[in-house]
Design an enzyme around this catalytic site. Structure first.
Site, PDB file in Angstrom:
ATOM      1  N   CYS A  73     -35.126 -43.463  42.434  1.00  0.00           N
ATOM      2  CA  CYS A  73     -34.825 -42.371  43.369  1.00  0.00           C
ATOM      3  C   CYS A  73     -33.664 -42.681  44.317  1.00  0.00           C
ATOM      4  O   CYS A  73     -32.804 -41.824  44.543  1.00  0.00           O
ATOM      5  CB  CYS A  73     -36.073 -41.964  44.153  1.00  0.00           C
ATOM      6  SG  CYS A  73     -36.795 -43.253  45.197  1.00  0.00           S
ATOM      7  N   HIS A  95     -40.450 -42.280  48.813  1.00  0.00           N
ATOM      8  CA  HIS A  95     -39.621 -41.559  47.846  1.00  0.00           C
ATOM      9  C   HIS A  95     -38.481 -40.879  48.602  1.00  0.00           C
ATOM     10  O   HIS A  95     -38.634 -40.519  49.767  1.00  0.00           O
ATOM     11  CB  HIS A  95     -40.483 -40.514  47.122  1.00  0.00           C
ATOM     12  CG  HIS A  95     -39.767 -39.736  46.057  1.00  0.00           C
ATOM     13  ND1 HIS A  95     -38.977 -40.332  45.100  1.00  0.00           N
ATOM     14  CD2 HIS A  95     -39.715 -38.394  45.811  1.00  0.00           C
ATOM     15  CE1 HIS A  95     -38.480 -39.395  44.301  1.00  0.00           C
ATOM     16  NE2 HIS A  95     -38.906 -38.216  44.722  1.00  0.00           N
ATOM     17  N   SER A 140     -37.434 -39.038  39.697  1.00  0.00           N
ATOM     18  CA  SER A 140     -38.815 -39.431  39.970  1.00  0.00           C
ATOM     19  C   SER A 140     -39.543 -39.575  38.638  1.00  0.00           C
ATOM     20  O   SER A 140     -39.088 -39.057  37.618  1.00  0.00           O
ATOM     21  CB  SER A 140     -39.504 -38.353  40.822  1.00  0.00           C
ATOM     22  OG  SER A 140     -40.898 -38.562  40.878  1.00  0.00           O
TER      23      SER A 140
END
Length: 243
Positions: free
Chosen positions: A69, A104, A121
Site C-alpha cells: 500500500c 493501511h 491492498s
C-alpha cells in the site's frame, strides 16, 4: 525460463478523461500485483523529500516488482504528477481485528468537485475508489463500510495535505495533518471535522503540521484553527502558492 512480462507504464493521452487516466494508473498497479512475500522490495521512508520518493517510484516502474500500500501511494503520486487538476493526498487507516492493530494507506484524489482514491491492498474494496464521491466524508465512510465486511473496526483516520506537483520538491509529504479518533466519535461529528478540513484544503490555507510540532499528532482538527486565523490574511497568496 520465461521472463515475466513487464507491464508498460501508462502514458496520459489528451483524449483521456481524468477518470480514464486514473483507471489506467490503477490497472498498471494491479498488473504489478500486490506483494504477498513478506519482503518489502522498496524502502519508503515517509520523512524523505518528495524528490527522493519520486526516484524510488521511477525505480518501481523499472523493476516491475509487486508492491504494497505505501509503495502504491508513492507510485500513484509519481504517475499523476503534471496533472494540476488532480489533487493527491494520503489517507491512512488504523484498524482493529481479533486483538491486533493494522495500518493501511491509500492515495486520496480530488478532481472536479469529486473524491476517489488509488492504492493497493489484499482486499479489492480497500484500495481504489472511483472519482464519484461528492464529499471527503462520503469517501472515508465508504472505506469504513468496506472494512466492516472484514470485521475490522476503524480506530483512527489520518488525512495528509495535498502533495505538490513539483517532482523535484525537497518538501516531505505531510501524512497526518488531521487525525480523527473515529471509534470515539459520532459519524455526524466525523463528517463535520472532515468537511471543515476538506474545505480548508481546497482553499489551500493549511500549512504542514510538522513545521510546528513534528511529534504531536493533531487530533480532531482542533489545533487547525490557529493556522486558519494566521493564514487568512495571506489567503490570496496561499492560493497562488502551489506548496
Amino acid at each position: 525460463c520465461v521472463q515475466p512480462s513487464v507491464p508498460p507504464v501508462p502514458n496520459y493521452k489528451l483524449s483521456m478523461s481524468i477518470p480514464e487516466w486514473l483507471q489506467a494508473i490503477q490497472t498498471y498497479m494491479k498488473m504489478l500485483q500486490y506483494n504477498h512475500t513478506g519482503t518489502q522490495f522498496f524502502e519508503i521512508r515517509k520523512t524523505r523529500p518528495l524528490s527522493g520518493l519520486m526516484e524510488t517510484a521511477k525505480e518501481m516502474t523499472r523493476e516491475s516488482l509487486p508492491i504494497k500500500c505505501l509503495e502504491a501511494v508513492i507510485l500513484g503520486i509519481y504517475l499523476t504528477n503534471g496533472q494540476p487538476s488532480v489533487e493527491r493526498f494520503p489517507i491512512s487507516f488504523k484498524t482493529h481485528f481479533s486483538g491486533n492493530y493494522f495500518h493501511h494507506v491509500v492515495l486520496g484524489i480530488y478532481c472536479n468537485g469529486r473524491y476517489g482514491s488509488l492504492g493497493m491492498s489484499r482486499r479489492s474494496d480497500l484500495m481504489d475508489k472511483p472519482l464519484t464521491y461528492r464529499t471527503l466524508s462520503d469517501l472515508i465512510f465508504e472505506f469504513e463500510d468496506s472494512y466492516k465486511k472484514y470485521l475490522h473496526s476503524v480506530k483512527k483516520v489520518k488525512i495528509g495535505l495535498y502533495v505538490p506537483h513539483e517532482p523535484h520538491s525537497f518538501q516531505p509529504i505531510e501524512w497526518k495533518q488531521l487525525v480523527l479518533n473515529v471509534s470515539k466519535m459520532m459519524r455526524t461529528e466525523v463528517r463535520k471535522e472532515l468537511e471543515k478540513f476538506a474545505r480548508d484544503m481546497r482553499m489551500k490555507i493549511l500549512k504542514p503540521s510538522s513545521a510546528h510540532s513534528p511529534m504531536k499528532e493533531r487530533s480532531r482538527g482542533k489545533s487547525l484553527s490557529p493556522h486558519r486565523r494566521q493564514a487568512s490574511p495571506q489567503r490570496r497568496v496561499c492560493r497562488r502558492d502551489k506548496s
